[in-house]
Motif scaffolding. Structure first.
Motif, mmCIF file in Angstrom:
data_model
loop_
_atom_site.group_PDB
_atom_site.id
_atom_site.type_symbol
_atom_site.label_atom_id
_atom_site.label_comp_id
_atom_site.label_asym_id
_atom_site.label_seq_id
_atom_site.Cartn_x
_atom_site.Cartn_y
_atom_site.Cartn_z
ATOM 1 N N ASP A 39 0.820 -1.210 0.000
ATOM 2 C CA ASP A 39 0.000 0.000 0.000
ATOM 3 C C ASP A 39 0.856 1.263 0.000
ATOM 4 N N ALA A 40 1.992 1.214 0.681
ATOM 5 C CA ALA A 40 2.866 2.389 0.734
ATOM 6 C C ALA A 40 3.340 2.792 -0.664
ATOM 7 N N LYS A 41 3.517 1.822 -1.532
ATOM 8 C CA LYS A 41 3.965 2.123 -2.896
ATOM 9 C C LYS A 41 2.913 2.884 -3.701
ATOM 10 N N LYS A 42 1.665 2.878 -3.243
ATOM 11 C CA LYS A 42 0.586 3.563 -3.957
ATOM 12 C C LYS A 42 0.582 5.069 -3.689
ATOM 13 N N LEU A 43 1.340 5.517 -2.715
ATOM 14 C CA LEU A 43 1.333 6.935 -2.320
ATOM 15 C C LEU A 43 2.264 7.727 -3.240
ATOM 16 N N VAL A 44 1.780 8.063 -4.410
ATOM 17 C CA VAL A 44 2.596 8.713 -5.448
ATOM 18 C C VAL A 44 2.894 10.174 -5.085
ATOM 19 N N TYR A 45 1.868 10.915 -4.681
ATOM 20 C CA TYR A 45 2.099 12.329 -4.351
ATOM 21 C C TYR A 45 3.038 12.446 -3.154
ATOM 22 N N LEU A 46 2.889 11.559 -2.168
ATOM 23 C CA LEU A 46 3.803 11.560 -1.023
ATOM 24 C C LEU A 46 5.225 11.252 -1.479
ATOM 25 N N HIS A 47 5.346 10.368 -2.444
ATOM 26 C CA HIS A 47 6.670 10.064 -3.003
ATOM 27 C C HIS A 47 7.302 11.316 -3.609
ATOM 28 N N GLY A 48 6.476 12.078 -4.358
ATOM 29 C CA GLY A 48 6.967 13.321 -4.940
ATOM 30 C C GLY A 48 7.384 14.323 -3.885
ATOM 31 N N ALA A 49 6.611 14.395 -2.800
ATOM 32 C CA ALA A 49 6.950 15.310 -1.704
ATOM 33 C C ALA A 49 8.264 14.906 -1.056
ATOM 34 N N ASP A 93 14.991 2.168 -2.423
ATOM 35 C CA ASP A 93 13.573 1.792 -2.418
ATOM 36 C C ASP A 93 13.075 1.527 -1.004
ATOM 37 N N MET A 94 13.897 0.864 -0.198
ATOM 38 C CA MET A 94 13.507 0.589 1.183
ATOM 39 C C MET A 94 13.356 1.871 1.993
ATOM 40 N N SER A 95 14.190 2.850 1.691
ATOM 41 C CA SER A 95 14.107 4.126 2.405
ATOM 42 C C SER A 95 12.773 4.811 2.144
ATOM 43 N N PHE A 96 12.356 4.841 0.875
ATOM 44 C CA PHE A 96 11.074 5.454 0.537
ATOM 45 C C PHE A 96 9.923 4.714 1.218
ATOM 46 N N ILE A 97 9.966 3.389 1.194
ATOM 47 C CA ILE A 97 8.908 2.598 1.824
ATOM 48 C C ILE A 97 8.839 2.891 3.316
ATOM 49 N N GLN A 98 9.988 2.881 3.979
ATOM 50 C CA GLN A 98 10.017 3.130 5.415
ATOM 51 C C GLN A 98 9.474 4.513 5.750
ATOM 52 N N MET A 99 9.895 5.529 4.996
ATOM 53 C CA MET A 99 9.432 6.892 5.270
ATOM 54 C C MET A 99 7.932 7.029 5.026
ATOM 55 N N LYS A 100 7.429 6.396 3.974
ATOM 56 C CA LYS A 100 5.993 6.461 3.691
ATOM 57 C C LYS A 100 5.183 5.807 4.798
ATOM 58 N N MET A 101 5.659 4.686 5.310
ATOM 59 C CA MET A 101 4.957 4.006 6.387
ATOM 60 C C MET A 101 4.901 4.873 7.635
ATOM 61 N N VAL A 102 6.014 5.512 7.964
ATOM 62 C CA VAL A 102 6.077 6.376 9.150
ATOM 63 C C VAL A 102 5.186 7.602 8.973
#
Length: 454
Positions: A283-293, A384-393
């Motif tokens: 689910d964290a991978k679905k957060l595209v706008y958060l990824h851009g931020a 990739d793991m860094s982005f996933i971890q940050m999105k989860m937090v």
């Protein structure tokens, strides 16, 4: 003190990619960063290739991804979110300190199978964590004085070098004690034909330690110590830095916050009263706008603001500068992220939209321009793991809390350190809690603001 400092992306591409074999970390780097040992950060040539291959196989293994997800979820549910709930009645909260403790515990759990619980409501002083921070401070000091000065201090055990030696002893003792314990557990597991081993121990063997000890030749204390130390270097303050700058930027850009909240709600679905629900990796991978931020945060405030390389022979850079084997080349990732030639006239603005394509995907930017994760063969394996971890937090926190800066919040400036943390922390951050308030903020902002302006 022979340095050439550059922000030119073509120089970065030349050194980090096209002529990669001709530029190394070098003996000078390893001397300054002696505490890092022979791990992947300081290694060159065949030793670096061996270490990278090891970490690549570890990070890409499905069991490690599962362990990473479970470790983060457990720490969020049992520590970070409950602590934030308790702190909501306080007038100030240092989010940076919370994130540094969070990442220290996570790396320790992943790499060594041990949670030091530095992130607890008592905010204990964990000597190993304190020692690790002091080691990084002393390494920065070595960059600011001539080699002869700090070498003399090292020999006489004076000043910063005395502090460095003590901190290394404390942190090495922390690592070596845990490594010895894990080796003993691994030995018992191998000889236990009935496999009657505690399940919690089995989980720990999905960590780095099991991966590096499968080969008998690698069951060397220094090899294991250096591998573990470099995991802390890669994953502790880097993640904490990005999270800290993210919450400061979002707190000062409410329209961006509203857009992120809208996306989080779409992924989470309607709230049904559950407590501390944490997104998984899928689910964290679905957060595209958060990824851009997050890309914007990393562009403006790269966790590692400088990179250092040394040529093995004379060369001419694309910028026209002549370098030789005595030249230390320093890339200012911080300056590159604010370079108008790369990012345009709005390069100093926080605009997640610059990363979003018309089709709603993430726009790819070459690594030698967006260089927060390095470039070329040394590109960060944990990107990739860094982005996933940050999105989860982030999604877990923003779904339950709104972060507001108090009116007299001091001017935020970066600290002088290896990792780009805030000088005085993100202390005067007032937490406003409850899902209802978050929902009201989301609905109110979106109702008042056309989506085209977000």
């Amino acid at each position: 003190m022979n340095y050439l400092v550059t922000r030119d992306p073509m120089n970065a591409h030349h050194i980090l990619s096209k002529r990669f074999e001709d530029y190394v970390k070098g003996a000078d780097f390893r001397e300054v960063f002696a505490a890092f040992g022979d791990g992947i950060v300081a290694a060159d040539s065949e030793k670096w290739k061996e270490m990278r291959s090891l970490f690549h196989s570890l990070f890409k293994h499905k069991s490690f991804e599962i362990l990473l997800e479970k470790t983060i979820q457990k720490k969020l549910q049992n520590s970070l979110l409950p602590i934030l709930s308790n702190l909501c009645e306080e007038t100030t909260v240092d989010l940076q300190d919370l994130f540094c403790r969070f990442t220290f515990d996570n790396i320790s759990s992943l790499g060594l199978g041990f949670d030091p619980n530095s992130l607890s409501i008592e905010f204990p002083v964990v000597e190993a964590k304190k020692a690790f921070d002091e080691i990084q401070e002393c390494i920065l000091y070595r960059h600011g004085v001539p080699r002869s000065v700090w070498k003399l201090q090292e020999w006489l055990r004076l000043g910063e070098e005395r502090k460095m030696a003590k901190a290394c002893r404390v942190f090495d003792n922390f690592l070596c004690t845990l490594i010895a314990s894990k080796l003993e557990e691994l030995s018992k597991r191998e000889t236990n034909n009935n496999h009657q081993v505690d399940e919690s121990v089995l989980h720990q063997f999905d960590s780095l330690l099991e991966a590096v000890t499968r080969d008998e030749a690698r069951r060397d204390e220094k090899f294991l110590r250096d591998s573990a130390f470099n995991l802390f270097v890669a994953g502790k303050d880097t993640i904490a830095s990005a999270l800290t700058w993210f919450f400061w930027l979002v707190a000062t850009h409410p329209l961006v916050e509203a857009k992120i909240l809208e996306e989080i709600r779409e992924v989470f679905g309607a709230n049904d009263g559950e407590q501390y629900r944490i997104l998984g990796m899928v689910d964290a991978k679905k957060l595209v706008y958060l990824h851009g931020a997050l890309c914007e945060v990393l562009r403006l405030f790269p966790p590692i603001p400088l990179e250092r390389k040394q040529p093995i022979k004379a060369d001419v850079l694309p910028s026209g500068h002549v370098v030789d084997s005595d030249t230390n080349i320093v890339f200012s990732f911080y300056a590159m992220g604010r370079c108008e030639e790369i990012w345009g006239k709005d390069c100093l603005e926080f605009k997640p939209e610059r990363w979003i394509s018309e089709k709603g995907g993430i726009i790819h930017v070459p690594s030698y321009k967006f260089i927060s994760f390095n470039a070329g063969p040394r590109t960060c394996l944990g990107k990739d793991m860094s982005f996933i971890q940050m999105k989860m937090v982030i999604s877990a926190i923003l779904r339950h809390y709104c972060v507001h800066l108090v009116e007299d919040h001091p001017r935020v400036i970066p600290s002088l350190s290896i990792a780009l943390l805030m000088k005085n922390g993100l202390k005067n951050a007032s937490l406003k809690v409850s899902i209802v308030q978050v929902e009201e903020l989301l609905q109110g902002t979106l109702l008042r603001t056309p989506l085209t302006k977000l």
